[in-house]
Scaffold this active site. Structure first.
Site, PDB file in Angstrom:
ATOM      1  N   THR A  81      36.955  24.194  29.887  1.00  7.44           N
ATOM      2  CA  THR A  81      37.939  23.827  29.266  1.00  7.44           C
ATOM      3  C   THR A  81      38.559  22.769  30.180  1.00  7.44           C
ATOM      4  O   THR A  81      38.821  21.436  29.753  1.00  7.44           O
ATOM      5  CB  THR A  81      39.057  24.499  28.676  1.00  7.44           C
ATOM      6  OG1 THR A  81      38.706  25.600  28.113  1.00  7.44           O
ATOM      7  CG2 THR A  81      40.108  23.762  27.990  1.00  7.44           C
ATOM      8  N   CYS A 112      29.663  59.692  53.315  1.00  7.51           N
ATOM      9  CA  CYS A 112      28.240  59.551  53.802  1.00  7.51           C
ATOM     10  C   CYS A 112      27.762  57.992  53.350  1.00  7.51           C
ATOM     11  O   CYS A 112      27.172  57.222  54.115  1.00  7.51           O
ATOM     12  CB  CYS A 112      27.024  60.586  53.309  1.00  7.51           C
ATOM     13  SG  CYS A 112      26.941  60.808  51.568  1.00  7.51           S
ATOM     14  N   GLY A 123      27.223  55.578  42.412  1.00 10.18           N
ATOM     15  CA  GLY A 123      28.332  56.613  41.948  1.00 10.18           C
ATOM     16  C   GLY A 123      27.960  58.018  42.892  1.00 10.18           C
ATOM     17  O   GLY A 123      29.242  58.308  43.093  1.00 10.18           O
TER      18      GLY A 123
END
Length: 619
Positions: free
Chosen positions: A446, A59, A79
């Site tokens: 970096t 759903c 969830g």
């Protein structure tokens, strides 16, 4: 979900009909599944282009797809369907704008409207999950809805709704009655700024967020070689750390299921907030200048955001969680770590020693990563780039395992020594294979340092080598080549830079998950105390914690002292069983992927801080 099946039920994935706007409705009769066709969980992921819709054909997937196709908006991942009722925003997919979403209880004076979400609580027919549908039409004293995972038989031709619900209007209030007698309709949700009659966002009780300490009975489970050194990945971890996870492997921590649900909700919501802030930054030169990124890279940053905003594989958010609430410290969006410990080593720890009914909340992390890679648009062969730090070995191998699970070929490059150029100036590895897709453990910062070493005025563009007398390949020669697809994408330096924190606070002032943060020590920060953090610092380096009495509570050293700082509201970690505990959640494909804990005897979590076993205790 519908109980049982009938002879009229169509097999899983069958087109049953259409909702308004031509949005397809599919059968979700899981009993008809062919295990061979759906043996991999990633096959159940529904996408439209780069946008995740949900789990086929539930759903929630239908509701998100309906909103996406008809209105260009989506709600964040949840969830369970009933959790949608606690959300209060939608995301506009074309620009990551955040739009207000209001919840109105069943029986409200605010009438339901076509296009609204209709939400059911968990229980009865919708045990555990709840349910969501789309209101498609108000038809007299009926409301027509469209949904998935209730009916599994084809709709009559031309009918664009699945069920009709009775609507009772009494004393100016609207109440919808379900066709099932054992369910509860929570209410409807409308995208509007009008808050009249709307419900406030629910808040979790503070005691449910408490982190507790616990102990295993010491039966010598961890005295010997409890990690399997025949497994290359576990062996790589052992080579770096030994058969050790922390100072005391019999001690662990627990959180409630409610706390995990709050972490899921917070992670998903914050990820979208960070994206919204990133969009604002990349549209405004004045904001972008605050991040101290070489200006020669600004056009590439904006192109990366335009072309690859959905290509992020994984990041990690760092939180403070206790009875006071849940607050995010930062988002490691560029080059996050701790995946191996959370997703593998602590899972082995649980198998070796834990016998309760709880679970490791990162147990499915590698499967989530594999699913994200399958939908990543990465090229078939991925070079995994790491430096020569021994800890990077297992981190690289963990991601390699996820890539293999997703069907990719890989090669790990330790350092840059193996790389070179062919006669045409193309980048190749030691086997002569072209390098055109990489996942890196290095931080983008970096590479930026290598650019800062060169004056902008010396070159017309980013100074990328296509050859060198000593065959010396630098990081920028790989990561900034236009044909090399890099994960994580360049734009992730924006949410990963702490300069975004004051911008987040300005966009979402006093948000329940945020801490007041500024580029200067403002009056409020003087009152609360503050943390001083370099904007591109890593591993807890160069952080000062200053109390409201101007007392330095903790201080760390490092290599980032010359960077610009931000000043964040002081919000100290809770001390549980002698350690200060930080909660970390992983994002995978932009959604929650798992949780782990870091622990230290000092207030600042650093590179050498322990990973602590964590169990979510079931009720």
């Amino acid at each position: 979900m519908s109980k049982g099946t009938t002879s009229q039920d169509a097999p899983f994935g069958t087109l049953l009909g259409y909702a308004p706007g031509g949005v397809a409705i599919y059968s979700s009769d899981y009993s008809s599944l062919d295990p061979q066709e759906y043996e991999d969980d990633a096959v159940f992921r529904s996408y439209i282009d780069d946008e995740y819709m949900g789990h086929k054909w539930q759903c929630v997937e239908f509701a998100r797809r309906f909103l996406f196709l008809n209105y260009g908006v989506v709600f964040t991942d949840v969830g369970m369907a009933w959790e949608i009722f606690s959300l209060r925003f939608l995301r506009e997919v074309v620009n990551d704008n955040i739009l207000p979403l209001q919840a109105f209880p069943n029986g409200s004076p605010r009438a339901p409207v076509a296009g609204a979400l209709l939400i059911w609580d968990k229980g009865g027919e919708f045990k555990d999950t709840g349910h969501v549908a789309i209101i498609t039409q108000l038809h007299g004293n009926k409301v027509r809805i469209a949904e998935q995972n209730v009916i599994h038989s084809p709709l009559p031709q031309g009918q664009q709704w699945t069920r009709e619900l009775e609507m009772v209007v009494e004393n100016g209030c609207y109440t919808l009655k379900d066709t099932f007698d054992d369910t509860t309709i929570l209410g409807w949700m409308i995208q509007t700024e009008d808050t009249e009659y709307s419900l406030p966002q629910p808040e979790i009780a503070g005691e449910l967020l408490k982190i507790s300490g616990a102990r295993l009975e010491n039966k010598g489970q961890f005295d010997g070689k409890w990690l399997d050194e025949k497994d290359p990945l576990q062996n790589a971890y052992v080579q770096a750390n030994g058969q050790v996870i922390n100072q005391d492997p019999y001690h662990y921590y627990t959180i409630t299921e409610s706390a995990e649900q709050e972490l899921i909700k917070a992670t998903n919501e914050l990820h979208l907030m960070y994206l919204h802030a990133t969009d604002k930054v990349l549209k405004d030169d004045n904001l972008l200048a605050l991040f101290d990124i070489p200006k020669i890279l600004w056009p590439r940053l904006r192109l990366s955001w335009q072309r690859r905003r959905h290509h992020m594989i994984t990041g990690r958010m760092d939180f403070c969680m206790d009875e006071r609430g849940l607050k995010v410290y930062e988002y490691n969006a560029d080059s996050a770590s701790c995946h191996t410990e959370a997703g593998l080593i602590l899972e082995r720890w649980a198998e070796q020693g834990y016998k309760g009914n709880g679970f490791n909340p990162a147990e499915g992390l590698i499967n989530e990563l594999a699913g994200a890679w399958k939908h990543s648009r990465a090229r078939p062969f991925v070079h995994i780039m790491q430096d020569k730090d021994i800890e990077e070995n297992y981190h690289a191998q963990f991601m390699e395992q996820a890539l293999h699970q997703a069907g990719f070929e890989t090669r790990i490059l330790r350092g840059l020594d193996e790389l070179g150029w062919d006669a045409a100036g193309q980048l190749i590895d030691g086997e002569g294979r072209l390098v055109n897709c990489v996942w890196k453990t290095w931080a983008w910062e970096t590479a930026f340092d290598q650019i800062r070493e060169v004056s902008d005025r010396e070159f017309a563009a980013v100074p990328i080598r296509t050859g060198h007398p000593q065959n010396e390949v630098r990081l920028i020669d790989v990561l900034l080549r236009p044909e090399v697809l890099v994960f994580e994408p360049l734009w992730t330096v924006i949410p990963g830079n702490k300069a975004i924190l004051p911008i987040l606070w300005s966009l979402f002032p006093h948000h329940r998950y945020l801490l007041d943060t500024d580029f200067t020590v403002n009056d409020e920060l003087v009152k609360t105390g503050y943390a001083v953090k370099p904007i591109a610092g890593r591993c807890g380096s160069n952080i000062d914690l200053v109390s409201h009495h101007e007392e330095v509570l903790d201080k760390t050293s490092g290599k980032f002292a010359e960077q610009k700082n931000i000043y964040q509201q002081l919000w100290c970690l809770p001390k549980v069983d002698g350690k200060y505990i930080q909660v970390c959640t992983f994002t995978v494909g932009g959604n929650y992927g798992g949780t782990c804990l870091r622990g230290d005897e000092s207030l600042v979590i650093k590179k050498e801080s322990d990973i602590e076993p964590l169990i979510v205790v079931k009720k």
